[in-house]
Scaffold this motif. Structure first.
Motif, PDB file in Angstrom:
ATOM      1  N   LEU A  29      46.769 -28.487  58.887  1.00 23.28           N
ATOM      2  CA  LEU A  29      46.591 -29.560  57.917  1.00 23.28           C
ATOM      3  C   LEU A  29      45.231 -29.457  57.235  1.00 23.28           C
ATOM      4  N   ILE A  54      53.415 -33.814  52.386  1.00 27.71           N
ATOM      5  CA  ILE A  54      52.529 -33.822  53.550  1.00 27.71           C
ATOM      6  C   ILE A  54      52.616 -35.173  54.260  1.00 27.71           C
ATOM      7  N   PHE A 164      52.503 -27.858  60.465  1.00 28.76           N
ATOM      8  CA  PHE A 164      51.693 -27.371  59.333  1.00 28.76           C
ATOM      9  C   PHE A 164      51.409 -25.875  59.412  1.00 28.76           C
TER      10      PHE A 164
END
Length: 377
Positions: A29, A54, A164
């Protein structure tokens, strides 16, 4: 551009939950958001979509952990001998996944649940609100690039994105720093552990069926995939890489072009050459380390000529029957898809800075092993 902290706080506020589970996702991330801020050159549509995506993944992590907190028995769900499809993009793996999805005795990752696995489908009475009422337009760009169906199978990329570590982000935006980290330094063990966690949640409350999953991206991380799913088997689709690379770079350009007004075609060409040549090398090494018997191979040309016969061969290898219902479903899908298939203009290699004779040696070992050297002449 929102920071990781702001994105995390927004997800907590949106869900009312605060447990994201294992911290493995935080490195990806951090690197992704930094690359988006410095490198992606997103337009307004791109910013809204990518950061919204996201946020969705973060909210889903919170909800996955909340379901496990309230129902720890989900962790007892068995995931036995899943079949993973992999191979270079544009090799027929998506069509194969749609054919396999016509088997009523298996479980696949449905397109409507891939990005939103929560709540577990077994807990939703009646029609699931995640199922859109009609076929949606392409996410970005100007066209659908693969067969698409509301109830059809999706790739594993959204589940991998929960950690991620997923190629889905580099298909949405030009993020060189993230792509380099994903290729060279990311540890995908936690990614597949979390994918397994979500698969257990998705099948909870329903009869256990063998999973059929797929993504070309597994080429890059097959060693981690094999560690987390030690009894997994693999079906690998094959095609001359020089027939593939221009096409997949064009797909990237079409999608990225919907989210940025400044598309670097040469970068996208180089990105795909590096990613996929590395991926086939890693998979060759994985297979040669005593795991070749876990793979079944399908040539793109054979798939085009006799798709049902190729699936029959795969099922013989799996030791499973192809029922009449399954075969009829495959024939119906194949005929329907042939009628719906739209011709796409063929991109030129020069647009992406690709010199095919120079690229061929990077894939020589792969071509010699699975296609025969004459296919690259």
């Amino acid at each position: 551009m929102p920071t990781p902290g702001e994105l995390l706080a927004a997800a907590v506020e949106r869900t009312g939950l605060d447990d994201f589970g294992d911290d493995s996702f935080r490195e990806g991330l951090e690197i992704l958001t930094g690359a988006l801020s410095r490198e992606a050159r997103l337009n307004a549509r791109g910013q809204a979509f990518v950061y919204g995506r996201i946020g969705l993944h973060l909210c889903q992590r919170l909800q996955v952990e909340d379901w496990y907190r309230r129902h720890p028995e989900i962790g007892d769900q068995p995931i036995v001998a899943p079949l993973f499809g992999l191979g270079l993009p544009r090799t027929g793996s998506t069509a194969l996944s749609f054919l396999l999805a016509r088997d009523p005795h298996i479980r696949y990752l449905r397109s409507w649940e891939a990005a939103q696995p929560c709540p577990p489908p077994s807990t939703v009475p009646g029609d699931d609100p995640r199922i859109p009422p009609e076929l949606r337009p392409a996410v970005a760009g100007s066209r659908h690039h693969v067969p698409h169906d509301i109830q059809g199978p999706a790739e594993c990329l959204d589940l991998m994105a929960l950690d991620f570590k997923s190629q889905i982000f580099q298909a949405f935006a030009q993020v060189p720093t993230y792509s380099e980290w994903l290729l060279e330094r990311a540890d995908f063990t936690s990614t597949y552990l979390y994918q397994r966690r979500v698969l257990r949640l998705l099948q909870w409350g329903r009869p256990t069926r063998p999973w059929r999953l797929k993504s070309p991206a597994h080429l890059l991380s097959v060693h981690s995939l094999g560690r987390v799913f030690p009894d997994a088997r693999f079906v690998m689709t094959h095609r001359d890489p020089t027939d593939v690379l221009v096409s997949v770079a064009d797909v990237y350009a079409d999608i990225v072009g919907g989210f940025s007004d400044d598309v670097d075609h040469r970068y996208l060409g180089e990105l795909n050459v590096i990613q996929w040549s590395t991926g086939v090398d890693r998979t060759l090494a994985f297979r040669r380390a005593g795991r070749d018997d876990r793979f079944y191979d399908i040539d793109f040309r054979a798939m085009q000529d006799d798709p049902i016969g190729q699936v029959r061969g795969l099922y013989d290898w799996l030791g499973e029957p192809v029922t009449e219902e399954f075969e009829n479903g495959m024939r119906e899908w194949w005929d329907d898809n042939a009628q719906k298939r739209e011709p796409h203009p063929k991109a030129e290699p020069q647009v992406f800075g690709l010199d095919l004779p120079t690229i061929r040696p990077r894939f020589a070992r792969y071509v010699d092993t699975y296609l025969g050297s004459s296919d690259a002449d």
